[in-house]
Design an enzyme around this catalytic site. Structure first.
Site, PDB file in Angstrom:
ATOM      1  N   GLN A   1      -2.983   1.454   4.110  1.00  0.00           N
ATOM      2  CA  GLN A   1      -1.830   1.589   4.996  1.00  0.00           C
ATOM      3  C   GLN A   1      -1.919   0.608   6.159  1.00  0.00           C
ATOM      4  O   GLN A   1      -2.984   0.395   6.724  1.00  0.00           O
ATOM      5  CB  GLN A   1      -1.778   3.032   5.524  1.00  0.00           C
ATOM      6  CG  GLN A   1      -0.398   3.472   5.947  1.00  0.00           C
ATOM      7  CD  GLN A   1      -0.253   4.988   5.955  1.00  0.00           C
ATOM      8  OE1 GLN A   1      -0.935   5.677   5.194  1.00  0.00           O
ATOM      9  NE2 GLN A   1       0.609   5.512   6.787  1.00  0.00           N
TER      10      GLN A   1
ATOM     11  N   GLN B   1     -12.183  12.142   0.133  1.00  0.00           N
ATOM     12  CA  GLN B   1     -11.805  10.979   0.945  1.00  0.00           C
ATOM     13  C   GLN B   1     -10.869  11.317   2.106  1.00  0.00           C
ATOM     14  O   GLN B   1     -10.943  10.700   3.166  1.00  0.00           O
ATOM     15  CB  GLN B   1     -11.152   9.941   0.018  1.00  0.00           C
ATOM     16  CG  GLN B   1     -10.978   8.564   0.637  1.00  0.00           C
ATOM     17  CD  GLN B   1      -9.640   7.947   0.262  1.00  0.00           C
ATOM     18  OE1 GLN B   1      -8.591   8.442   0.648  1.00  0.00           O
ATOM     19  NE2 GLN B   1      -9.696   6.863  -0.487  1.00  0.00           N
TER      20      GLN B   1
ATOM     21  N   HIS C   1      -8.488  10.734   7.664  1.00  0.00           N
ATOM     22  CA  HIS C   1      -9.949  10.746   7.437  1.00  0.00           C
ATOM     23  C   HIS C   1     -10.687  11.544   8.517  1.00  0.00           C
ATOM     24  O   HIS C   1     -11.715  11.109   9.028  1.00  0.00           O
ATOM     25  CB  HIS C   1     -10.490   9.313   7.329  1.00  0.00           C
ATOM     26  CG  HIS C   1      -9.826   8.538   6.236  1.00  0.00           C
ATOM     27  ND1 HIS C   1     -10.051   8.806   4.904  1.00  0.00           N
ATOM     28  CD2 HIS C   1      -8.910   7.542   6.282  1.00  0.00           C
ATOM     29  CE1 HIS C   1      -9.297   7.987   4.171  1.00  0.00           C
ATOM     30  NE2 HIS C   1      -8.603   7.225   4.973  1.00  0.00           N
TER      31      HIS C   1
ATOM     32  N   ARG D   1      -0.077  12.646  -2.067  1.00  0.00           N
ATOM     33  CA  ARG D   1      -1.015  12.422  -0.960  1.00  0.00           C
ATOM     34  C   ARG D   1      -0.250  12.104   0.326  1.00  0.00           C
ATOM     35  O   ARG D   1      -0.531  12.657   1.391  1.00  0.00           O
ATOM     36  CB  ARG D   1      -1.944  11.260  -1.335  1.00  0.00           C
ATOM     37  CG  ARG D   1      -2.965  10.852  -0.261  1.00  0.00           C
ATOM     38  CD  ARG D   1      -3.728   9.634  -0.783  1.00  0.00           C
ATOM     39  NE  ARG D   1      -4.901   9.288   0.023  1.00  0.00           N
ATOM     40  CZ  ARG D   1      -4.902   8.371   0.984  1.00  0.00           C
ATOM     41  NH1 ARG D   1      -3.793   7.730   1.288  1.00  0.00           N
ATOM     42  NH2 ARG D   1      -6.026   8.095   1.645  1.00  0.00           N
TER      43      ARG D   1
END
Length: 293
Positions: free
Chosen positions: A9, A245, A196, A113
């Site tokens: 991204q 992840q 994250h 996602r």
């Protein structure tokens, strides 16, 4: 040995993929199929939208995935990796390009996602910040010392460049301490939320369900995954690492170092932008880098 790497991204730009669509029948067919799978005209947003359109997570992630994967699929015999890796979202592009996932399933997972991450961002206001010119260990120690909110290292991009992620108050407190410790910069990023980090836990749970219901195959070459920076070929381990992840850091520095230790001497970035080429050069100036976009 050749390594092919796929961006995440932030690499998007208006007009991305338009030349491919107009000049390659295989690419056109894949883009048209993507519009059908997603249920909206993503090609219109990619080719003729605004920066604002492309910044929406539900658009950004599939757009970068499509540009990267379709490029790889139209390279023919020139796409011959000995190993692959992708940065965050780019890991999905790498897996499809290496044959571990079908194009259709990869796109569905990326869309799931993106939507799950968007929901998690809306649920908890949060952000990320880039930290320059401090050792990894110092950044880790300062993050763990912050008592206000949540803050963790999120992206180990290259030596001296880490992105941290967390709640607004956690990031603010950490940035103050990092600057006091000698960071050249500790700058908040214009992102939708704390990717994250533990704040993405609701998205991780949602994505896990989608991944468990998707068929994975052994890739044609090792995939160096973000979570452990190690080469993986076992579909079950790949799935577990993909799920982890979302709440774990992207170990990009370690992934590139391991790829080089395993023989990679040329890195080709496939997809929009040239960010990964720059990071690879900062990790090891002796390797050859180039890009296809």
């Amino acid at each position: 040995m050749k390594a092919f790497v796929f961006p995440g991204q932030g690499a998007q730009f208006v007009g991305m993929g338009k030349d491919l669509y107009e000049n390659n029948p295989v690419a056109k067919e894949m883009f048209d199929k993507a519009n059908e799978i997603l249920g909206f005209n993503i090609t219109e947003l990619m080719f003729n939208g605004t920066d604002e359109d492309l910044r929406q997570t539900k658009v950004t992630q599939p757009a970068i995935f499509l540009h990267s994967v379709i490029l790889a699929k139209t390279m023919g015999a020139d796409f011959a990796p000995d190993m692959v890796a992708g940065h965050s979202l780019g890991e999905f592009s790498a897996l499809v390009a290496a044959g571990a996932l079908s194009f259709e399933d990869g796109l569905r997972l990326v869309s799931a996602r993106a939507q799950a991450m968007q929901k998690a961002c809306e649920k908890t206001p949060s952000t990320m910040a880039a930290v320059l010119a401090l050792p990894d260990e110092t950044v880790e120690q300062i993050c763990s010392s912050v008592t206000e909110g949540v803050v963790v290292p999120a992206n180990y991009n290259c030596p001296g460049q880490i992105v941290i992620s967390g709640s607004i108050e956690g990031i603010d407190a950490a940035c103050e301490k990092l600057l006091a410790a000698g960071a050249k910069r500790a700058l908040k990023l214009k992102v939708g939320g704390a990717f994250h980090s533990p704040i993405m836990e609701p998205a991780r749970t949602e994505l896990a369900d989608a991944i468990h219901h998707t068929q994975f195959f052994a890739p044609e070459c090792p995939v160096y995954q973000n979570v452990d920076a190690k080469p993986q070929t076992d579909p079950e381990i790949i799935k577990q690492n993909l799920i982890a992840q979302l709440t774990a850091p992207v170990r990009w520095t370690q992934s590139v170092q391991n790829m080089i230790a395993d023989g990679a001497d040329a890195f080709t970035e496939v997809g929009p932008g040239a960010v990964l080429q720059g990071l690879v050069k900062k990790i090891n100036k002796d390797v050859v880098t180039n890009g296809i976009q």
